[in-house]
Scaffold this motif. Structure first.
Motif, PDB file in Angstrom:
ATOM      1  N   GLU A  11     -54.244 -95.214 -64.876  1.00  0.00           N
ATOM      2  CA  GLU A  11     -54.399 -95.716 -63.508  1.00  0.00           C
ATOM      3  C   GLU A  11     -53.428 -95.049 -62.539  1.00  0.00           C
ATOM      4  OE1 GLU A  11     -55.438 -97.629 -60.050  1.00  0.00           O
ATOM      5  OE2 GLU A  11     -56.548 -97.235 -61.901  1.00  0.00           O
ATOM      6  N   VAL A  12     -52.140 -95.037 -62.874  1.00  0.00           N
ATOM      7  CA  VAL A  12     -51.167 -94.445 -61.952  1.00  0.00           C
ATOM      8  C   VAL A  12     -51.364 -92.928 -61.884  1.00  0.00           C
ATOM      9  CG1 VAL A  12     -49.258 -94.127 -63.599  1.00  0.00           C
ATOM     10  CG2 VAL A  12     -48.773 -94.497 -61.179  1.00  0.00           C
ATOM     11  N   VAL A  13     -51.713 -92.307 -62.991  1.00  0.00           N
ATOM     12  CA  VAL A  13     -51.961 -90.857 -63.001  1.00  0.00           C
ATOM     13  C   VAL A  13     -53.146 -90.525 -62.097  1.00  0.00           C
ATOM     14  CG1 VAL A  13     -52.764 -88.939 -64.442  1.00  0.00           C
ATOM     15  CG2 VAL A  13     -50.941 -90.434 -65.266  1.00  0.00           C
ATOM     16  N   ARG A  14     -54.188 -91.352 -62.145  1.00  0.00           N
ATOM     17  CA  ARG A  14     -55.378 -91.135 -61.307  1.00  0.00           C
ATOM     18  C   ARG A  14     -55.009 -91.205 -59.824  1.00  0.00           C
ATOM     19  NH1 ARG A  14     -58.412 -93.841 -58.259  1.00  0.00           N
ATOM     20  NH2 ARG A  14     -57.389 -95.836 -58.695  1.00  0.00           N
ATOM     21  N   ARG A  15     -54.189 -92.188 -59.456  1.00  0.00           N
ATOM     22  CA  ARG A  15     -53.806 -92.345 -58.052  1.00  0.00           C
ATOM     23  C   ARG A  15     -52.932 -91.190 -57.574  1.00  0.00           C
ATOM     24  NH1 ARG A  15     -51.379 -98.029 -58.914  1.00  0.00           N
ATOM     25  NH2 ARG A  15     -50.441 -97.750 -56.857  1.00  0.00           N
TER      26      ARG A  15
ATOM     27  N   VAL B 269     -42.665 -86.842 -66.318  1.00  0.00           N
ATOM     28  CA  VAL B 269     -43.355 -85.946 -67.248  1.00  0.00           C
ATOM     29  C   VAL B 269     -44.873 -86.051 -67.063  1.00  0.00           C
ATOM     30  CG1 VAL B 269     -43.832 -85.521 -69.698  1.00  0.00           C
ATOM     31  CG2 VAL B 269     -41.476 -85.842 -68.924  1.00  0.00           C
ATOM     32  N   LYS B 270     -45.367 -87.270 -66.814  1.00  0.00           N
ATOM     33  CA  LYS B 270     -46.804 -87.454 -66.552  1.00  0.00           C
ATOM     34  C   LYS B 270     -47.207 -86.750 -65.251  1.00  0.00           C
ATOM     35  CE  LYS B 270     -47.416 -91.856 -69.028  1.00  0.00           C
ATOM     36  NZ  LYS B 270     -48.453 -91.395 -69.960  1.00  0.00           N
ATOM     37  N   VAL B 271     -46.355 -86.855 -64.242  1.00  0.00           N
ATOM     38  CA  VAL B 271     -46.620 -86.189 -62.965  1.00  0.00           C
ATOM     39  C   VAL B 271     -46.582 -84.677 -63.154  1.00  0.00           C
ATOM     40  CG1 VAL B 271     -45.762 -85.815 -60.612  1.00  0.00           C
ATOM     41  CG2 VAL B 271     -45.788 -88.125 -61.579  1.00  0.00           C
TER      42      VAL B 271
END
Length: 372
Positions: A257-261, A285-287
């Protein structure tokens, strides 16, 4: 040795201890073989031997030459009152145990309490309030002398306050780490997260960045204060933050969810931020993965700041600029606090005070001066 191994050894001990407590392994019954335990926990032979050896030393297990290791009979049935007093435990409740910065905090706690003749009882809430209630109930049923707690969802009202009041009534000292419940205002060992958020943001502003994105977890107070620091630094510099570039999320949204946004905002080629401040290194790291997928180069086209100076900060090809978290020191200080509080109870002395660490920025390769 990897950073996680000390915590793995503690978790193996606690799991075997739980089998004994719940009756899964009964007095006189042989426990799993060394090889079976290695496969079950996916740890080294050394880790298993350390954990089992400690439990033998504590009297929960016993060895028979050539036959194996067995569950001992309950201490109440076979030892004197003086030996009962020797069953000394410190409870530790964290939101997570097995990853990120928590193994290092636990290592700091364990290194001190073990030397003082105490053993750890570990529990994990997964940042879930109902699980926290279960952990606290379990701790109150055990012979703990003190408790170290990382609060669960600290930015919201906590329905489990009564358990902490019961600890106080029983005169079991407890200290909170990383944050604390404002309703209780208990002794605590924390970072100045507002200043940490300010320092991370001020670093980018000093490098000339004026288009900033902030991504913060808001179901714990660490994230709320880091976001406040982000906003304060921007206001002081006269920089306005686009509403859509202030992204907040809850623990359960850390995945897709946060990665999608974040991806949706960074895909807008007509206007992008030039710098991003993240709640922690795990998020950073995900960003970084999103930026890589979109072909946005770090730090040439985007500067990125994490928080916690975890092992993840140096785990990728781009080393993260981040704010240092005093992980081992926090564990050590929490253990020292509990030991002093236990001694204070015996002497009726003054309770140890709280600790607030000053943040420190660690500059690496993920940030650079903005270019036109």
């Amino acid at each position: 040795m990897s950073m996680a191994s000390p915590a793995k050894y503690v978790m193996v001990k606690e799991q075997i201890r739980e089998w004994i407590r719940t009756g899964k392994v009964k007095p006189g019954q042989k426990i799993y073989s060394e090889n079976e335990l290695i496969k079950m926990f996916r740890v080294s032979r050394h880790t298993i031997r350390q954990a089992v050896g400690d439990l033998v030393h504590e009297g929960l297990l016993y060895r028979e030459q050539g036959a194996g290791t067995f569950c001992a009979f309950p201490q109440e049935e076979r030892v004197s009152g003086e030996s009962q007093e020797a069953r000394r435990y410190i409870g530790v409740i964290t939101t997570y145990i097995s990853d990120y910065i928590f193994p290092t905090i636990i290592r700091g706690i364990e290194s001190y309490v073990t030397n003082k003749g105490y053993s750890l009882i570990l529990a994990c809430t997964y940042n879930n309030l109902s699980k926290e209630a279960q952990c606290l109930e379990s701790m109150l049923q055990r012979p703990i002398a003190g408790l170290i707690v990382e609060p669960t969802e600290s930015s919201t009202y906590n329905p489990n306050i009564r358990y902490y009041l019961e600890l106080e009534q029983r005169k079991i000292p407890y200290v909170m780490i990383n944050q604390y419940y404002p309703q209780l205002d208990p002794p605590h060992i924390i970072m100045d997260d507002k200043k940490g958020g300010w320092m991370a943001t001020h670093h980018l502003l000093e490098l000339g960045h004026r288009k900033l994105m902030g991504i913060f977890k808001t179901d714990d107070l660490q994230g709320v204060y880091r976001m406040q620091g982000f906003m304060d630094a921007c206001r002081e510099a006269g920089v306005s933050v686009k509403p859509e570039w202030l992204i907040t999320y809850r623990t359960e949204e850390l995945g897709e969810e946060v990665v999608r946004r974040v991806r949706a905002e960074l895909e807008r080629e007509e206007e992008r931020p030039t710098g991003i401040v993240c709640y922690n290194d795990q998020l950073a790291v995900k960003v970084l993965d999103v930026l890589r997928e979109l072909g946005i180069r770090v730090p040439e086209e985007m500067s990125l700041v994490g928080y916690d100076d975890s092992y993840l900060a140096e785990a990728t090809e781009i080393k993260l600029t981040t704010v240092e978290h005093p992980k081992t020191q926090m564990g050590l200080d929490a253990a020292k606090w509990v030991m002093r509080a236990i001694e204070r109870g015996k002497r009726d002395a003054e309770e140890p005070g709280s600790i607030v660490y000053e943040p420190k920025l660690v500059v690496r390769g993920s940030t650079r001066r903005v270019t036109d």
